[in-house]
Design a protein around this motif. Structure first.
Motif, PDB file in Angstrom:
ATOM      1  N   ARG A 396     -19.723  33.800  16.475  1.00  0.00           N
ATOM      2  CA  ARG A 396     -18.729  34.559  17.231  1.00  0.00           C
ATOM      3  C   ARG A 396     -19.202  35.996  17.507  1.00  0.00           C
ATOM      4  N   VAL A 397     -20.407  36.042  18.110  1.00  0.00           N
ATOM      5  CA  VAL A 397     -21.007  37.329  18.465  1.00  0.00           C
ATOM      6  C   VAL A 397     -20.155  38.018  19.536  1.00  0.00           C
ATOM      7  N   HIS A 398     -20.049  39.332  19.409  1.00  0.00           N
ATOM      8  CA  HIS A 398     -19.263  40.196  20.302  1.00  0.00           C
ATOM      9  C   HIS A 398     -17.759  39.969  20.153  1.00  0.00           C
ATOM     10  N   GLU A 399     -17.358  39.042  19.301  1.00  0.00           N
ATOM     11  CA  GLU A 399     -15.932  38.855  19.005  1.00  0.00           C
ATOM     12  C   GLU A 399     -15.658  39.285  17.563  1.00  0.00           C
ATOM     13  N   CYS A 400     -16.341  38.594  16.642  1.00  0.00           N
ATOM     14  CA  CYS A 400     -16.132  38.866  15.219  1.00  0.00           C
ATOM     15  C   CYS A 400     -17.422  39.298  14.528  1.00  0.00           C
ATOM     16  N   CYS A 414     -10.279  36.509  15.394  1.00  0.00           N
ATOM     17  CA  CYS A 414     -11.099  36.570  14.180  1.00  0.00           C
ATOM     18  C   CYS A 414     -10.338  36.124  12.929  1.00  0.00           C
ATOM     19  N   VAL A 415      -9.033  35.923  13.023  1.00  0.00           N
ATOM     20  CA  VAL A 415      -8.221  35.550  11.861  1.00  0.00           C
ATOM     21  C   VAL A 415      -7.563  34.194  12.112  1.00  0.00           C
ATOM     22  N   ASP A 416      -7.732  33.281  11.155  1.00  0.00           N
ATOM     23  CA  ASP A 416      -6.983  32.017  11.182  1.00  0.00           C
ATOM     24  C   ASP A 416      -5.565  32.302  10.691  1.00  0.00           C
ATOM     25  N   ARG A 417      -4.622  32.329  11.600  1.00  0.00           N
ATOM     26  CA  ARG A 417      -3.246  32.657  11.235  1.00  0.00           C
ATOM     27  C   ARG A 417      -2.581  31.480  10.504  1.00  0.00           C
ATOM     28  N   ASP A 418      -1.763  31.815   9.532  1.00  0.00           N
ATOM     29  CA  ASP A 418      -0.927  30.826   8.834  1.00  0.00           C
ATOM     30  C   ASP A 418      -1.745  29.762   8.106  1.00  0.00           C
ATOM     31  N   GLY A 427     -19.027  41.716   6.089  1.00  0.00           N
ATOM     32  CA  GLY A 427     -20.443  41.939   5.844  1.00  0.00           C
ATOM     33  C   GLY A 427     -21.233  42.150   7.122  1.00  0.00           C
ATOM     34  N   ASP A 428     -22.542  42.024   7.020  1.00  0.00           N
ATOM     35  CA  ASP A 428     -23.425  42.200   8.167  1.00  0.00           C
ATOM     36  C   ASP A 428     -23.676  40.856   8.839  1.00  0.00           C
ATOM     37  N   SER A 429     -24.741  40.739   9.614  1.00  0.00           N
ATOM     38  CA  SER A 429     -24.980  39.498  10.360  1.00  0.00           C
ATOM     39  C   SER A 429     -25.315  38.329   9.444  1.00  0.00           C
ATOM     40  N   THR A 430     -25.835  38.586   8.247  1.00  0.00           N
ATOM     41  CA  THR A 430     -26.068  37.471   7.324  1.00  0.00           C
ATOM     42  C   THR A 430     -24.741  36.881   6.864  1.00  0.00           C
ATOM     43  N   ALA A 431     -23.693  37.693   6.844  1.00  0.00           N
ATOM     44  CA  ALA A 431     -22.355  37.161   6.581  1.00  0.00           C
ATOM     45  C   ALA A 431     -21.874  36.343   7.773  1.00  0.00           C
ATOM     46  N   GLY A 432     -22.223  36.789   8.982  1.00  0.00           N
ATOM     47  CA  GLY A 432     -21.894  36.001  10.163  1.00  0.00           C
ATOM     48  C   GLY A 432     -22.567  34.641  10.138  1.00  0.00           C
ATOM     49  N   ALA A 433     -23.771  34.573   9.558  1.00  0.00           N
ATOM     50  CA  ALA A 433     -24.502  33.300   9.479  1.00  0.00           C
ATOM     51  C   ALA A 433     -23.844  32.314   8.521  1.00  0.00           C
ATOM     52  N   LEU A 434     -22.903  32.777   7.703  1.00  0.00           N
ATOM     53  CA  LEU A 434     -22.171  31.866   6.818  1.00  0.00           C
ATOM     54  C   LEU A 434     -21.120  31.051   7.571  1.00  0.00           C
ATOM     55  N   MET A 435     -20.779  31.463   8.781  1.00  0.00           N
ATOM     56  CA  MET A 435     -19.656  30.852   9.479  1.00  0.00           C
ATOM     57  C   MET A 435     -19.818  29.354   9.732  1.00  0.00           C
ATOM     58  N   THR A 444     -13.177  19.700   4.378  1.00  0.00           N
ATOM     59  CA  THR A 444     -12.898  19.074   3.080  1.00  0.00           C
ATOM     60  C   THR A 444     -12.096  19.963   2.139  1.00  0.00           C
ATOM     61  N   HIS A 445     -11.900  21.224   2.519  1.00  0.00           N
ATOM     62  CA  HIS A 445     -11.139  22.164   1.696  1.00  0.00           C
ATOM     63  C   HIS A 445     -10.100  22.854   2.586  1.00  0.00           C
ATOM     64  N   THR A 446      -8.972  23.154   2.017  1.00  0.00           N
ATOM     65  CA  THR A 446      -7.912  23.821   2.774  1.00  0.00           C
ATOM     66  C   THR A 446      -7.996  25.327   2.551  1.00  0.00           C
ATOM     67  N   PHE A 447      -8.361  26.040   3.601  1.00  0.00           N
ATOM     68  CA  PHE A 447      -8.378  27.502   3.557  1.00  0.00           C
ATOM     69  C   PHE A 447      -8.558  28.027   4.987  1.00  0.00           C
ATOM     70  N   GLY A 448      -8.210  29.271   5.178  1.00  0.00           N
ATOM     71  CA  GLY A 448      -8.406  29.931   6.458  1.00  0.00           C
ATOM     72  C   GLY A 448      -9.518  30.962   6.364  1.00  0.00           C
ATOM     73  N   ILE A 449      -9.998  31.400   7.520  1.00  0.00           N
ATOM     74  CA  ILE A 449     -11.102  32.365   7.565  1.00  0.00           C
ATOM     75  C   ILE A 449     -10.692  33.551   8.430  1.00  0.00           C
ATOM     76  N   ALA A 450     -10.949  34.739   7.930  1.00  0.00           N
ATOM     77  CA  ALA A 450     -10.870  35.969   8.723  1.00  0.00           C
ATOM     78  C   ALA A 450     -12.272  36.569   8.725  1.00  0.00           C
ATOM     79  N   GLN A 451     -12.882  36.660   9.890  1.00  0.00           N
ATOM     80  CA  GLN A 451     -14.265  37.127   9.986  1.00  0.00           C
ATOM     81  C   GLN A 451     -14.327  38.520  10.592  1.00  0.00           C
ATOM     82  N   PHE A 452     -14.859  39.475   9.834  1.00  0.00           N
ATOM     83  CA  PHE A 452     -15.038  40.838  10.319  1.00  0.00           C
ATOM     84  C   PHE A 452     -16.436  41.300   9.895  1.00  0.00           C
ATOM     85  N   THR A 453     -17.393  41.038  10.750  1.00  0.00           N
ATOM     86  CA  THR A 453     -18.801  41.312  10.440  1.00  0.00           C
ATOM     87  C   THR A 453     -19.405  42.183  11.536  1.00  0.00           C
ATOM     88  N   SER A 454     -20.424  42.950  11.160  1.00  0.00           N
ATOM     89  CA  SER A 454     -21.061  43.884  12.091  1.00  0.00           C
ATOM     90  C   SER A 454     -22.557  43.915  11.801  1.00  0.00           C
TER      91      SER A 454
END
Length: 634
Positions: A396-400, A414-418, A427-435, A444-454
């Motif tokens: 999600r380059v240029h977005e998150c 950038c945020v999974d609501r609800d 984090g930095d772009s290596t955190a973006g690579a975790l997406m 397989t797991h229930t959770f939401g993601i909020a991505q704020f990387t630069s």
């Protein structure tokens, strides 16, 4: 014609100007080869700009005064001056890239060849600035940005001079007014958009116009010995201070560029000074100045390609020998390429041949780009490396994942609501690579993601990150977003190596201002020359595909330090190295093909690498359960 045109300097050869060219090119070469010893050597380019504006404006002013200026003749001279050596270097670069570069890198090089042949390399580099670009140290044509700025300037400056002369206005006034406007724009933009300020001709034109203004005010400058010596001494001092004091952490050009520009102008204004007559005009420096253009063209591609061929950092002796080779090639280019085309009787056949040659080079670059770097050059066993690309949409380059040189606002998406628990990725772009791995884990797991990387910006509050001037501001903004969004878990990840005290400050602020669990993921292993290059190197040495685990990665030494520093503050620490590496080495590929490698460069995980790492740690991230063993999951 008005009198200021007549105030341009004479057209007699000045060896001191070639000596100043020599100083400029030696500064740049030493900055590229020995950056620790010459941190401000990049100012050599600014010296070149001033010299160019001084000489060429002086020539045009004299010809306008004599009513014999011709645009066609002017551009013919530029072609004979610029094209011959540039064509040779671009051809050599394409050939070396064919032999030693992987497809993605060769496609990028060929795009740079096209841009260089079209003289908009600076614009291409501006557009490439971001995380999916090959790092600058591996760009053989990075240095040609300056040539792009110069030629773009000379597309318009002669036309402006012709208009000024026709209206009987002062060239000095015109150069000063436009120069002040350009300098003001440079100062205004350097804080908010440093990359554009560095590469755009509008924010660099004032440096050439400083030389132009000097050329048009020549008869107003005292040429007595005392005055000349004073100006030259101050000029040398300014250049020396700039070369020794400035470094890549300064916001450049900005106000700092005044030092080399003013120093160069002062030296050019004082041909009678002792240091100009004796030092700059000396035969060794004048000779280097004569070959300075091909020397500038050759040295950087040679440094880059020898580093690629070696698959490792160059030693001090190797860099010195490469610079010697640069001198040899520069002299051969000057003697057997430049002189026959540049001097002697001009002819339309020469011009047509040079323009055709440059067009062919540009077309060749475009064809390679269309062919995606021609992966058929590679052996079948490692050809799959051509398919290993970064999927910007999943990051999600240029977005998150923001490029802080161009943007400072995150998208609402950038945020999974609800969705809970909500994992806030900071984090930095290596955190973006975790997406990609996190998205896969959501199956397989229930959770939401909020991505704020630069890019290039680790989550370290109140830290000034080298080369990323907006990092402090974006981290403050993200901390405010954490308070607003109120996630269940904050996952911090980056290329940890510096500012660990500031990372601790981030953890402390999060614990104080939120109720979230704080999970810090250690740095991933770093592949010295990039994992694709490691695969190619292994094949050339052993004629086989790199094993699943390899010792070619460098493990972070900061895991123990970070655990000791952050856990007492309330954070949980997870080692990425423990998940990706064991006694046999670090995970190089996850499958049987070259396309199954775990990293796309030095530190950014591929999609398969991301899925593997997240699968290994996701239980621990979500609820502190013991993570699955990497060996078991594989």
């Amino acid at each position: 014609m008005d009198r200021p045109i007549l105030s341009s300097p004479s057209n007699r050869y000045r060896p001191d100007i070639d000596g100043l060219r020599a100083i400029a090119v030696l500064l740049v070469m030493n900055f590229h080869a020995f950056p620790e010893a010459m941190p401000g050597g990049f100012i050599g380019v600014d010296i070149f700009f001033v010299i160019s504006g001084f000489l060429i404006t002086g020539i045009i002013a004299r010809e306008l005064d004599q009513q014999r200026f011709s645009l066609l003749a002017f551009y013919s001279r530029r072609i004979r001056r610029i094209f011959p050596a540039l064509i040779v270097v671009l051809c050599a670069t394409l050939v070396l890239g064919w032999m030693w570069m992987l497809p993605a890198a060769y496609a990028q090089l060929s795009a740079d060849v096209f841009a260089s042949a079209a003289f908009f390399s600076n614009i291409a580099l501006l557009l490439q600035s971001g995380y999916f670009d090959i790092e600058s140290a591996r760009k053989p044509l990075l240095h040609l940005w300056s040539l792009g700025i110069e030629e773009q300037f000379y597309l318009f400056w002669p036309l402006i001079l012709m208009l000024v002369a026709r209206l009987r206005l002062s060239i000095l006034v015109a150069a000063s007014v436009i120069g002040v406007a350009s300098f003001t724009l440079n100062v205004a933009l350097i804080g908010s958009n440093p990359v554009a300020t560095f590469y755009l001709p509008f924010t660099r034109a004032w440096e050439l116009l400083a030389g132009a203004a000097l050329a048009c005010s020549w008869n107003q400058i005292s040429q007595t010995g005392a005055a000349s010596n004073l100006r030259a001494g101050v000029g040398l001092l300014l250049i020396a201070v700039a070369a020794g004091f400035l470094d890549t952490q300064r916001a450049f050009p900005g106000w700092w560029a005044v030092l080399p520009v003013a120093g160069s102008a002062l030296l050019l204004s004082a041909p009678a000074a002792w240091c100009c007559r004796t030092l700059l005009a000396s035969r060794p420096l004048a000779w280097i100045g004569l070959i300075s253009y091909p020397l500038y063209l050759w040295h950087w591609p040679l440094l880059v390609f020898f580093g690629l061929i070696k698959f490792g950092p160059l030693t001090l002796l190797e860099r010195e020998l490469i610079l010697v080779l640069s001198f040899v090639l520069a002299w051969l280019t000057y003697r057997f390429i430049e002189i026959p085309f540049r001097f002697g009787r001009p002819s339309s056949l020469k011009i047509a041949g040079l323009c055709s040659g440059m067009a062919v080079i540009a077309a060749a670059g475009g064809i390679v780009v269309q062919g995606r770097g021609f992966d058929f050059r590679l052996p079948p066993e490692i050809r799959g490396l051509a398919d290993v690309q970064t999927d910007a949409s999943k990051w999600r380059v240029h977005e998150c994942l923001l490029d802080l040189s161009q943007e400072m606002s995150f998208a609402k998406s950038c945020v999974d609501r609800d969705r809970h628990p909500l994992v806030f990725v900071w984090g930095d772009s290596t955190a973006g690579a975790l997406m990609p791995g996190l998205r896969k884990a959501q199956e397989t797991h229930t959770f939401g993601i909020a991505q704020f990387t630069s890019n290039s910006c680790i989550p370290a509050l109140n830290a000034d990150i080298k080369g990323t001037p907006n990092c402090r501001a974006i981290n403050d903004q993200i901390l405010a977003l954490v308070r607003e969004i109120r996630p269940d878990i904050v996952l911090l990840h980056g290329t940890w190596s510096q500012h660990l005290d500031n990372v601790a400050e981030t953890v402390a602020a999060l614990k104080k201002q939120t109720n979230a669990r704080i999970v810090v993921l250690g740095a991933v292993p770093a592949w010295r020359r990039g994992l694709p290059s490691e695969v190619l190197r292994y094949f050339m040495l052993h004629h086989g595909l790199i094993p699943p685990r390899s010792s070619g990665a460098v493990l972070s030494n900061d895991d123990a330090i970070m655990r000791a520093k952050l856990v007492p503050l309330g954070a949980e620490f997870i080692s990425a190295s423990d998940a990706l590496c064991n006694a046999d080495g670090c995970l190089a590929r996850i499958g049987d093909k070259a396309s199954d490698i775990s990293a796309s460069d030095q530190v950014h995980l591929t999609e398969k690498g991301s899925v593997f790492l997240v699968q290994s740690i996701i239980d621990q991230v979500l609820d502190r359960r013991t993570p699955q063993s990497p060996n078991e999951s594989q």
